[in-house]
Design an enzyme around this catalytic site. Structure first.
Site, PDB file in Angstrom:
ATOM      1  N   ASP A  93       1.446  -9.239   5.761  1.00 35.38           N
ATOM      2  CA  ASP A  93       2.262  -9.757   4.659  1.00 35.38           C
ATOM      3  C   ASP A  93       3.605  -9.039   4.637  1.00 35.38           C
ATOM      4  O   ASP A  93       3.774  -7.970   5.253  1.00 35.38           O
ATOM      5  CB  ASP A  93       1.541  -9.556   3.326  1.00 35.38           C
ATOM      6  CG  ASP A  93       1.374  -8.095   2.960  1.00 35.38           C
ATOM      7  OD1 ASP A  93       0.821  -7.335   3.776  1.00 35.38           O
ATOM      8  OD2 ASP A  93       1.804  -7.691   1.857  1.00 35.38           O
ATOM      9  N   GLU A 155      -0.530  -5.586   1.609  1.00 38.68           N
ATOM     10  CA  GLU A 155      -0.057  -4.201   1.513  1.00 38.68           C
ATOM     11  C   GLU A 155       1.199  -4.104   0.675  1.00 38.68           C
ATOM     12  O   GLU A 155       1.349  -3.199  -0.145  1.00 38.68           O
ATOM     13  CB  GLU A 155       0.194  -3.632   2.914  1.00 38.68           C
ATOM     14  CG  GLU A 155       0.398  -2.124   2.951  1.00 38.68           C
ATOM     15  CD  GLU A 155       1.840  -1.689   2.670  1.00 38.68           C
ATOM     16  OE1 GLU A 155       2.055  -0.505   2.338  1.00 38.68           O
ATOM     17  OE2 GLU A 155       2.751  -2.540   2.792  1.00 38.68           O
TER      18      GLU A 155
END
Length: 450
Positions: A93, A155
């Site tokens: 991500d 994250e």
């Protein structure tokens, strides 16, 4: 199994780099942002793309998993008899792009300029994903260790479900060595191992002085307004020199590195005439001392503001915690500070948003020796330095707790010009190839440890 030499691994990485770069660019084109309010279908596509890459790199057991949050990818390739297993971590991500007008090119269309590849996530952390892929491709069928790949999907949004995932799949991801490819190097041409990171406490402080807004002429003078009270409370967090003035927070020594002030000023984009705050060496202020910032304030906007005393004002604060301190202890200390320094009897309430533990890594032992040798060879004789990071990767402390016998190596692809989280994030392509070489060499050397 064929044992590949250093030169054969270098040649294999060189052979694979065009395909690795092409796949990196494909990943960058997927705007996988896990933040609330964004289309999480892109995060799903990103996880599926990573899973496909792992299968193509010879990983037979690949699963997309979740625990209430965004999808992570776990891939497993068993170790040859008697060989150790290495866990390779990265995240797929990315951060939001922020102000689109600040980008010179489309954030999700990678573009090369002057030896750097530009795009959101190109370094943080999709290059980390592809460094793992590059090493696997270089070995092909001759991988001398077992590998577990854990590619996280949220994250940048705080890893809220990561601990639950780690606990559920603990037996599947257990390893002798853990490589976390989410940090950076000291400089272009100078590799590093990250051995300390600050923790984080984020929260909100609200000051209330009135039941409702009242006329600033009729009541101003004896009656305080909440914005002035909040301003004084915020000002109490630092002394006149800019050092944190909250009693009870831990401060420690830092690595014997010199951070050139002119380089740091340029990296930070400081305006001419603005001075540094605090005292001590820059690396201490960045890595081993607490830092407090105000990230935002809720108050009436200046446009259309009435001539009225503000009854309440709220600020979001962020504390970076020095290694050796604890997140909960820091939060308790901050709450007590706010309550003791509330001006004029103002009512103060504090709300917690996020806790993240700092970490210190004892980078000694055979796995760290192997890493330093691999880095030195990949960078043609430039030995890695041990460095701290002012930012936070709280889940490293979770890895330390869950796998206490594993050696944890924090590596990465970033350099001082990367600009992660900001506009025009970029990856130095020459350094990226060295990172890939270093990881392949590391796996070869770890295979010899048992």
């Amino acid at each position: 199994m064929t044992v590949l030499t250093e030169e054969e691994l270098r040649a294999a990485i060189r052979r694979e780099m065009p395909g690795v770069r092409a796949d990196l660019e494909r990943l960058v084109r997927i705007p996988g942002i896990a933040f609330a309010g964004f289309d999480h279908g892109h995060v799903e596509r990103s996880a599926e793309a990573v899973a496909e890459l792992l299968r193509g790199a010879g990983v037979p057991d690949v699963r997309i998993v979740r625990k209430g949050g965004q999808p992570a990818v776990i891939g497993r390739r068993p170790a040859p008899p008697g060989a150790p297993t290495v866990l390779l971590y990265a995240h797929h991500d990315v951060q939001p792009i922020g102000d689109a007008s600040k980008w010179e090119t489309d954030p999700f269309e990678p573009v090369e300029r002057d030896g750097r590849l530009y795009g959101r996530g190109v370094a943080d952390d999709k290059a980390g994903v592809m460094a793992h892929i590059a090493a696997l491709r270089a070995f092909g069928d001759d991988l001398p260790v077992g590998v577990v790949l854990f590619i996280e999907g949220e994250e940048e949004y705080g890893s809220e479900s990561l601990e639950d995932l780690l606990r559920e799949y603990r037996d599947d991801i257990a390893a002798d060595v853990i490589v976390i490819a989410d940090s950076g190097n000291w400089d272009i041409g100078q590799p590093a191992l990250t051995t300390g990171l600050r923790g984080i406490v984020n929260g909100f402080v609200e000051v209330r002085v009135l039941e409702k807004a009242v006329h600033s002429g009729m009541f101003g003078g004896p009656v305080p307004d909440a914005l002035i009270a909040l301003s004084r409370l915020i000002a109490s967090l630092h002394d006149d020199n800019g050092d944190v003035a909250v009693d009870g927070l831990v401060r420690t020594e830092s690595a014997p590195l010199d951070y050139p002030e002119d380089r740091f000023r340029a990296e930070a984009g400081m305006l001419e005439g603005v001075r540094f705050i605090g005292s001590g060496r820059l690396v201490e202020r960045l890595w081993t001392r607490p830092a407090i910032a105000i990230l935002g304030i809720d108050a009436p906007p200046t446009v259309g503001a009435p001539n009225a005393l503000t009854p309440a004002a709220k600020a979001k604060f962020s504390v970076r915690i020095a290694p050796g301190d604890t997140a909960q202890g820091t939060y308790d200390t901050i709450v007590e500070h706010f309550r003791r320094h509330a001006p004029w009897g103002a009512q103060v309430s504090v709300e917690l948003e996020q806790l993240g533990e700092p970490c210190v890594i004892d980078a000694t032992g055979p796995a760290y020796d192997a890493a330093r040798q691999a880095f030195t060879e990949a960078w043609d004789g430039a030995a890695p330095v041990d460095m701290g990071v002012g930012g936070s990767i709280p889940f490293i402390a979770t890895f330390q707790e869950m796998f206490p016998k594993a050696a944890i190596l924090v590596t990465g692809v970033e350099d001082p010009e990367t600009g992660a989280h900001g506009p025009n994030e970029s990856l130095h392509l020459g350094e990226f190839e060295r990172v890939c070489v270093a990881e392949a060499l590391l796996l070869a050397k770890v295979a010899k440890l048992q």
